[in-house]
Write an enzyme that holds these catalytic residues in place. Structure first.
Site, PDB file in Angstrom:
ATOM      1  N   HIS A  63       0.856  -1.181   0.000  1.00 14.07           N
ATOM      2  CA  HIS A  63       0.000   0.000   0.000  1.00 14.07           C
ATOM      3  C   HIS A  63       0.892   1.230   0.000  1.00 14.07           C
ATOM      4  O   HIS A  63       2.129   1.124   0.081  1.00 14.07           O
ATOM      5  CB  HIS A  63      -0.954   0.003   1.198  1.00 14.07           C
ATOM      6  CG  HIS A  63      -0.296   0.076   2.535  1.00 14.07           C
ATOM      7  ND1 HIS A  63       0.533  -0.908   3.027  1.00 14.07           N
ATOM      8  CD2 HIS A  63      -0.348   1.034   3.507  1.00 14.07           C
ATOM      9  CE1 HIS A  63       0.960  -0.576   4.231  1.00 14.07           C
ATOM     10  NE2 HIS A  63       0.454   0.603   4.539  1.00 14.07           N
ATOM     11  N   HIS A  65       1.175   3.922   2.143  1.00 11.96           N
ATOM     12  CA  HIS A  65       1.678   4.657   3.301  1.00 11.96           C
ATOM     13  C   HIS A  65       3.196   4.736   3.173  1.00 11.96           C
ATOM     14  O   HIS A  65       3.855   3.787   2.698  1.00 11.96           O
ATOM     15  CB  HIS A  65       1.273   3.968   4.605  1.00 11.96           C
ATOM     16  CG  HIS A  65      -0.126   4.310   5.024  1.00 11.96           C
ATOM     17  ND1 HIS A  65      -0.874   3.504   5.858  1.00 11.96           N
ATOM     18  CD2 HIS A  65      -0.921   5.381   4.730  1.00 11.96           C
ATOM     19  CE1 HIS A  65      -2.060   4.060   6.066  1.00 11.96           C
ATOM     20  NE2 HIS A  65      -2.116   5.189   5.385  1.00 11.96           N
ATOM     21  N   ASP A  67       5.920   4.506   4.900  1.00 12.30           N
ATOM     22  CA  ASP A  67       6.908   3.545   5.407  1.00 12.30           C
ATOM     23  C   ASP A  67       6.966   2.283   4.567  1.00 12.30           C
ATOM     24  O   ASP A  67       7.840   1.436   4.767  1.00 12.30           O
ATOM     25  CB  ASP A  67       6.633   3.204   6.874  1.00 12.30           C
ATOM     26  CG  ASP A  67       5.207   2.785   7.161  1.00 12.30           C
ATOM     27  OD1 ASP A  67       4.285   3.407   6.605  1.00 12.30           O
ATOM     28  OD2 ASP A  67       5.000   1.841   7.945  1.00 12.30           O
ATOM     29  N   HIS A  68       6.060   2.145   3.603  1.00 14.25           N
ATOM     30  CA  HIS A  68       6.036   0.968   2.737  1.00 14.25           C
ATOM     31  C   HIS A  68       6.411   1.274   1.288  1.00 14.25           C
ATOM     32  O   HIS A  68       6.466   0.350   0.478  1.00 14.25           O
ATOM     33  CB  HIS A  68       4.650   0.322   2.775  1.00 14.25           C
ATOM     34  CG  HIS A  68       4.284  -0.199   4.125  1.00 14.25           C
ATOM     35  ND1 HIS A  68       4.393  -1.517   4.476  1.00 14.25           N
ATOM     36  CD2 HIS A  68       3.833   0.450   5.238  1.00 14.25           C
ATOM     37  CE1 HIS A  68       4.027  -1.680   5.741  1.00 14.25           C
ATOM     38  NE2 HIS A  68       3.671  -0.487   6.215  1.00 14.25           N
ATOM     39  N   HIS A 140      -7.321  -2.338   6.031  1.00 11.97           N
ATOM     40  CA  HIS A 140      -6.550  -1.238   6.599  1.00 11.97           C
ATOM     41  C   HIS A 140      -7.289   0.065   6.317  1.00 11.97           C
ATOM     42  O   HIS A 140      -8.384   0.066   5.742  1.00 11.97           O
ATOM     43  CB  HIS A 140      -5.146  -1.243   5.998  1.00 11.97           C
ATOM     44  CG  HIS A 140      -4.154  -0.398   6.737  1.00 11.97           C
ATOM     45  ND1 HIS A 140      -4.062  -0.361   8.102  1.00 11.97           N
ATOM     46  CD2 HIS A 140      -3.181   0.447   6.263  1.00 11.97           C
ATOM     47  CE1 HIS A 140      -3.089   0.458   8.458  1.00 11.97           C
ATOM     48  NE2 HIS A 140      -2.550   0.969   7.375  1.00 11.97           N
ATOM     49  N   ASP A 208       0.209  -4.304   7.498  1.00 10.86           N
ATOM     50  CA  ASP A 208      -0.767  -3.253   7.781  1.00 10.86           C
ATOM     51  C   ASP A 208      -2.202  -3.711   7.532  1.00 10.86           C
ATOM     52  O   ASP A 208      -2.831  -3.374   6.526  1.00 10.86           O
ATOM     53  CB  ASP A 208      -0.454  -2.013   6.949  1.00 10.86           C
ATOM     54  CG  ASP A 208       0.731  -1.240   7.500  1.00 10.86           C
ATOM     55  OD1 ASP A 208       1.628  -1.887   8.070  1.00 10.86           O
ATOM     56  OD2 ASP A 208       0.771  -0.005   7.366  1.00 10.86           O
ATOM     57  N   HIS A 266       7.554  -4.951  11.685  1.00  8.60           N
ATOM     58  CA  HIS A 266       6.771  -3.718  11.588  1.00  8.60           C
ATOM     59  C   HIS A 266       6.349  -3.247  12.978  1.00  8.60           C
ATOM     60  O   HIS A 266       5.175  -3.149  13.305  1.00  8.60           O
ATOM     61  CB  HIS A 266       5.542  -3.941  10.699  1.00  8.60           C
ATOM     62  CG  HIS A 266       4.819  -2.684  10.310  1.00  8.60           C
ATOM     63  ND1 HIS A 266       3.822  -2.140  11.075  1.00  8.60           N
ATOM     64  CD2 HIS A 266       4.941  -1.880   9.228  1.00  8.60           C
ATOM     65  CE1 HIS A 266       3.350  -1.053  10.486  1.00  8.60           C
ATOM     66  NE2 HIS A 266       4.017  -0.873   9.354  1.00  8.60           N
TER      67      HIS A 266
END
EC number: 3.1.26.11
Length: 303
Positions: A63, A65, A67-68, A140, A208, A266
């Site tokens: 996805h 976000h 941090d990914h 999520h 997530d 994570h």
């Protein structure tokens, strides 16, 4: 068997710490390489781990976000700079296509034409790639997909039993190709009676998400489940609010799925490396298999 190895590049969730880089996981699969969720700092972590841009054949973004995915521009530009000659498939949720396009062209660089976007959409997208990759939607705050990477199953003939029954050589080949073999004296041998179906090696990435059925389906029988465990049970309220998992919930998913090994990752910035035993202990209350608490640059052999 050709090498199978997971290299953990980062284990932080939204905020990296002095001990943890942002997310990043590299799965070496023979001569293929799957990079999952490259967060910030992925290029540098790849250097520490001895991973070259040429090693990457597929990138899977769960996805968008940060941090990914915020390491994706650097990875693509490194692929261009190093002159990677082969196609590199980049899978991502189609609902975030605009974000992919921005990341793909985030800054000025000499472009490359080897990047092959592969948006995934719907409840059951078609498997793609080699090794085979299956994507399923998770639960999520934004569209997110988990990924399952696996070899195909194959049939293993019990040759010793056939030999004991007098079936050898070309007769075994006929049995394998047609499913049956009839001897000169009229005896019939069926492949199903002298073979076993062997499942191919498999790894699942579940990032997530709140608890959901697709997390269990992705992890069904896998050799290794790489799964977020952002919180401990003492912060379960936060997990529910932000649609994340606790270590105990991650362990329960692994148990329900029959996963062979569990890798927890994570982690919220509120926890330190010293808290790893707490995550393992919580997951172990519901999952009886091997549990590994991830740390940056950890390597796990999948032989």
């Amino acid at each position: 068997m050709s090498p199978r190895e997971l290299i953990v590049l980062g284990t932080a969730s939204a905020v990296p710490t002095r001990q943890r880089n942002h997310n990043g996981y590299f799965l070496r699969w023979g001569d293929k390489g799957v990079l999952c969720d490259p967060g910030e700092g992925t290029q540098r972590q790849m250097s520490h781990a001895g991973i070259a841009a040429h090693d990457i054949t597929t990138v899977c973004i769960t996805h968008f976000h940060g941090d990914h995915c915020l390491g994706l521009p650097g990875v693509i530009q490194r692929i261009a700079r190093d002159g990677v000659p082969h196609d590199v498939t980049v899978a991502f949720p189609n609902a975030g296509r605009a974000y992919f396009d921005r990341l793909r062209w985030a800054s000025e660089f000499q472009p490359t034409d080897v990047i092959r976007p592969h948006p995934v959409a719907g409840s059951t997208p078609e498997p793609f790639g080699m090794p085979s990759i299956t994507a399923l939607p998770l639960r999520h705050s934004v569209p997110v997909y988990g990924y399952r990477i696996e070899d195909p199953s194959h049939v293993r003939v019990r040759g010793d039993e056939l030999a004991a029954a007098g079936v050898r050589g070309p007769a075994v080949g006929q049995l394998k190709s047609t499913g049956s073999y009839v001897t000169d004296d009229g005896r019939t041998f069926l492949l199903d009676d002298f073979s076993d179906t062997v499942q191919g090696m498999s790894v699942a990435f579940v990032m997530d998400t709140g608890v959901c059925d697709n997390a269990v389906e992705l992890a069904c029988g896998v050799d290794l489940l790489v799964i977020e465990s952002t919180y401990l049970e003492s912060e379960r309220e936060y997990a529910q609010r932000y649609r994340h998992l606790t270590a105990m919930q991650a362990g329960r998913i692994a148990a329900q799925a029959g996963a062979k090994k569990l890798l927890l990752t994570h982690f919220s910035e509120r926890y330190t490396i010293d808290d790893g035993a707490l995550f393992a202990r919580e997951a172990a209350t519901v999952f009886s298999g091997p549990i590994v608490v991830a740390h940056d640059l950890l390597r796990i052999s999948l032989r």
